[in-house]
Design an enzyme around this catalytic site. Sequence first.
Site, PDB file in Angstrom:
ATOM      1  N   GLY A  39       0.841  -1.204   0.000  1.00 28.05           N
ATOM      2  CA  GLY A  39       0.000   0.000   0.000  1.00 28.05           C
ATOM      3  C   GLY A  39       0.869   1.243   0.000  1.00 28.05           C
ATOM      4  O   GLY A  39       0.679   2.171  -0.805  1.00 28.05           O
ATOM      5  N   HIS A  40       1.870   1.264   0.886  1.00 25.32           N
ATOM      6  CA  HIS A  40       2.788   2.405   0.927  1.00 25.32           C
ATOM      7  C   HIS A  40       3.552   2.533  -0.398  1.00 25.32           C
ATOM      8  O   HIS A  40       3.771   3.640  -0.895  1.00 25.32           O
ATOM      9  CB  HIS A  40       3.810   2.235   2.056  1.00 25.32           C
ATOM     10  CG  HIS A  40       3.215   2.168   3.434  1.00 25.32           C
ATOM     11  ND1 HIS A  40       3.223   1.011   4.186  1.00 25.32           N
ATOM     12  CD2 HIS A  40       2.612   3.103   4.201  1.00 25.32           C
ATOM     13  CE1 HIS A  40       2.660   1.253   5.362  1.00 25.32           C
ATOM     14  NE2 HIS A  40       2.272   2.507   5.400  1.00 25.32           N
ATOM     15  N   GLN A  64      -0.273  10.755  18.264  1.00 29.88           N
ATOM     16  CA  GLN A  64      -1.537  10.306  17.687  1.00 29.88           C
ATOM     17  C   GLN A  64      -1.996   8.968  18.257  1.00 29.88           C
ATOM     18  O   GLN A  64      -3.018   8.437  17.848  1.00 29.88           O
ATOM     19  CB  GLN A  64      -1.455  10.247  16.167  1.00 29.88           C
ATOM     20  CG  GLN A  64      -0.620   9.103  15.612  1.00 29.88           C
ATOM     21  CD  GLN A  64      -0.408   9.261  14.126  1.00 29.88           C
ATOM     22  OE1 GLN A  64       0.295  10.155  13.667  1.00 29.88           O
ATOM     23  NE2 GLN A  64      -1.028   8.391  13.338  1.00 29.88           N
ATOM     24  N   GLN A 151      -6.597   6.283   0.765  1.00 28.59           N
ATOM     25  CA  GLN A 151      -8.010   6.321   1.140  1.00 28.59           C
ATOM     26  C   GLN A 151      -8.348   5.270   2.193  1.00 28.59           C
ATOM     27  O   GLN A 151      -9.434   5.277   2.754  1.00 28.59           O
ATOM     28  CB  GLN A 151      -8.877   6.150  -0.115  1.00 28.59           C
ATOM     29  CG  GLN A 151      -8.925   7.454  -0.898  1.00 28.59           C
ATOM     30  CD  GLN A 151      -9.490   7.330  -2.292  1.00 28.59           C
ATOM     31  OE1 GLN A 151      -9.392   6.268  -2.913  1.00 28.59           O
ATOM     32  NE2 GLN A 151     -10.058   8.388  -2.795  1.00 28.59           N
ATOM     33  N   ASP A 153      -7.177   5.241   5.097  1.00 34.76           N
ATOM     34  CA  ASP A 153      -7.448   6.075   6.275  1.00 34.76           C
ATOM     35  C   ASP A 153      -8.282   7.261   5.794  1.00 34.76           C
ATOM     36  O   ASP A 153      -7.808   8.393   5.745  1.00 34.76           O
ATOM     37  CB  ASP A 153      -6.121   6.527   6.902  1.00 34.76           C
ATOM     38  CG  ASP A 153      -5.282   5.342   7.340  1.00 34.76           C
ATOM     39  OD1 ASP A 153      -5.453   4.886   8.456  1.00 34.76           O
ATOM     40  OD2 ASP A 153      -4.478   4.848   6.515  1.00 34.76           O
ATOM     41  N   GLN A 156      -8.762  10.391   7.957  1.00 35.18           N
ATOM     42  CA  GLN A 156      -7.497  11.138   8.028  1.00 35.18           C
ATOM     43  C   GLN A 156      -7.285  11.958   6.759  1.00 35.18           C
ATOM     44  O   GLN A 156      -6.960  13.153   6.819  1.00 35.18           O
ATOM     45  CB  GLN A 156      -6.351  10.148   8.213  1.00 35.18           C
ATOM     46  CG  GLN A 156      -4.978  10.713   7.962  1.00 35.18           C
ATOM     47  CD  GLN A 156      -3.884   9.708   8.274  1.00 35.18           C
ATOM     48  OE1 GLN A 156      -3.591   9.460   9.430  1.00 35.18           O
ATOM     49  NE2 GLN A 156      -3.292   9.110   7.256  1.00 35.18           N
ATOM     50  N   SER A 188      -2.337  -3.388   5.753  1.00 39.24           N
ATOM     51  CA  SER A 188      -2.101  -2.532   6.925  1.00 39.24           C
ATOM     52  C   SER A 188      -0.884  -3.047   7.672  1.00 39.24           C
ATOM     53  O   SER A 188      -0.647  -4.264   7.720  1.00 39.24           O
ATOM     54  CB  SER A 188      -3.319  -2.588   7.856  1.00 39.24           C
ATOM     55  OG  SER A 188      -2.981  -2.080   9.131  1.00 39.24           O
ATOM     56  N   SER A 189      -0.139  -2.121   8.256  1.00 40.45           N
ATOM     57  CA  SER A 189       1.025  -2.524   9.052  1.00 40.45           C
ATOM     58  C   SER A 189       0.578  -3.360  10.252  1.00 40.45           C
ATOM     59  O   SER A 189       1.377  -4.088  10.838  1.00 40.45           O
ATOM     60  CB  SER A 189       1.767  -1.289   9.553  1.00 40.45           C
ATOM     61  OG  SER A 189       2.102  -0.462   8.463  1.00 40.45           O
ATOM     62  N   ARG A 190      -0.697  -3.229  10.633  1.00 40.74           N
ATOM     63  CA  ARG A 190      -1.178  -3.966  11.805  1.00 40.74           C
ATOM     64  C   ARG A 190      -1.559  -5.411  11.474  1.00 40.74           C
ATOM     65  O   ARG A 190      -1.719  -6.222  12.387  1.00 40.74           O
ATOM     66  CB  ARG A 190      -2.377  -3.249  12.420  1.00 40.74           C
ATOM     67  CG  ARG A 190      -2.014  -1.925  13.089  1.00 40.74           C
ATOM     68  CD  ARG A 190      -3.204  -1.348  13.849  1.00 40.74           C
ATOM     69  NE  ARG A 190      -2.795  -0.257  14.716  1.00 40.74           N
ATOM     70  CZ  ARG A 190      -2.754   1.034  14.346  1.00 40.74           C
ATOM     71  NH1 ARG A 190      -3.088   1.365  13.124  1.00 40.74           N
ATOM     72  NH2 ARG A 190      -2.373   1.959  15.195  1.00 40.74           N
TER      73      ARG A 190
HETATM   74  P1  AMP Z   1       0.628   4.561   7.945  1.00 41.57           P
HETATM   75  O1  AMP Z   1       2.056   4.156   7.830  1.00 41.57           O
HETATM   76  O2  AMP Z   1      -0.290   3.440   8.303  1.00 41.57           O
HETATM   77  O3  AMP Z   1       0.420   5.798   8.756  1.00 41.57           O
HETATM   78  O4  AMP Z   1       0.181   4.953   6.473  1.00 41.57           O
HETATM   79  C1  AMP Z   1       0.889   5.886   5.710  1.00 41.57           C
HETATM   80  C2  AMP Z   1       0.094   6.215   4.477  1.00 41.57           C
HETATM   81  O5  AMP Z   1      -0.110   5.031   3.723  1.00 41.57           O
HETATM   82  C3  AMP Z   1      -1.310   6.779   4.803  1.00 41.57           C
HETATM   83  O6  AMP Z   1      -1.623   7.813   3.884  1.00 41.57           O
HETATM   84  C4  AMP Z   1      -2.182   5.593   4.615  1.00 41.57           C
HETATM   85  O7  AMP Z   1      -3.517   5.911   4.282  1.00 41.57           O
HETATM   86  C5  AMP Z   1      -1.489   4.880   3.454  1.00 41.57           C
HETATM   87  N1  AMP Z   1      -1.884   3.477   3.425  1.00 41.57           N
HETATM   88  C6  AMP Z   1      -1.771   2.560   4.421  1.00 41.57           C
HETATM   89  N2  AMP Z   1      -2.308   1.391   4.038  1.00 41.57           N
HETATM   90  C7  AMP Z   1      -2.774   1.580   2.774  1.00 41.57           C
HETATM   91  C8  AMP Z   1      -3.448   0.741   1.830  1.00 41.57           C
HETATM   92  N3  AMP Z   1      -3.773  -0.507   2.109  1.00 41.57           N
HETATM   93  N4  AMP Z   1      -3.771   1.267   0.633  1.00 41.57           N
HETATM   94  C9  AMP Z   1      -3.487   2.568   0.337  1.00 41.57           C
HETATM   95  N5  AMP Z   1      -2.855   3.400   1.176  1.00 41.57           N
HETATM   96  C10 AMP Z   1      -2.507   2.914   2.375  1.00 41.57           C
END
Ligand code: AMP
Length: 288
Positions: A39-40, A64, A151, A153, A156, A188-190
């Site tokens: 995703g990133h 946060q 999208q 998040d 956010q 997701s990182s989670r």
């Molecule tokens: P994070 O590291 O989770 O804070 O995410 C950093 C950025 O990557 C944020 O703009 C998130 O919305 C985006 N992001 C995280 N997971 C995805 C995903 N599965 N698809 C698209 N963007 C993502």
Amino acid sequence: MPAPDILRTPAAMLAWSKTAQRDGHTIGFVPTMGALHKGHVTLVERARAENAKVVVSVYVNPTQFDNPDDLKKYPRTFDADRALLEKAGANAIYAPDDTAMYDPEARTWVEVGELADALCGLSRPGHFRGVCTVVTKLLSIVRPDRAYFGQKDYQQLRIIEVVARDLNLGCAIVPCPIVREADGLACSSRNVRLTPQHRQEAVWLSKVLREAKAKIAAGEREGLKLAGEMAEQLEAHTSGEIDYVAVVDALNFADLQKIEGEVLLALAVKFGSVRLIDNERVSVPVKT
Ligand code: AMP
């Protein structure tokens, strides 16, 4: 690809950006908390396609996190992130520590009002205040032409669009589509913290959203009814604890009695200590 420059302080990052801009380069910026996944990477690729230089921040922002345990358990994988970003063609990584990022005397917060009180804000008090503050700081430090947000998040993203508009941050906010695993689970990182059983059940988040979208396409217009059915499905097929299921206006997050206009279907479910979110945005023609 040459290895990306690694900048550890606001001053070093700002100097890097000023040099790039003096040389006539546009800068695309992808803020992240690391533990990078595909995703990133799509955000980085989009930034590369649209800008001469790409900066990615890797910073787990403590302000946060409403839950200290979540902050402690958040995956930190800097070496792997650096390797992935080199492959993806990032030019610089901004990776400060907390003392570089927050002055001990810091007292200024960025707040966006009631947009932060809906959806995720209800169960995560202070979360969006931390997000708005850190993103405003990051944009002041990196000074990008464009910043890329997923999208995934959605709340956010919408909040940052409003902050950038209200504070004239001078940076375009670029929304990017949700990237999913083969079975539909949003990356997701989670996700790595899910047990195998919860990982299987988690596929229902995207399934429920897809089915709800199909019901709207088939003519469903009652917001409360649809949200109730989505919650029932999640309860029937997962052992997760529902945080919220919402059918709301996609711009201001007001509950929708009647499904029309720009609609957001959004949900958050906790599997043990792992809280997952997902959403679908739908445009429904307004009948007059
Ligand atoms: P994070 O590291 O989770 O804070 O995410 C950093 C950025 O990557 C944020 O703009 C998130 O919305 C985006 N992001 C995280 N997971 C995805 C995903 N599965 N698809 C698209 N963007 C993502």
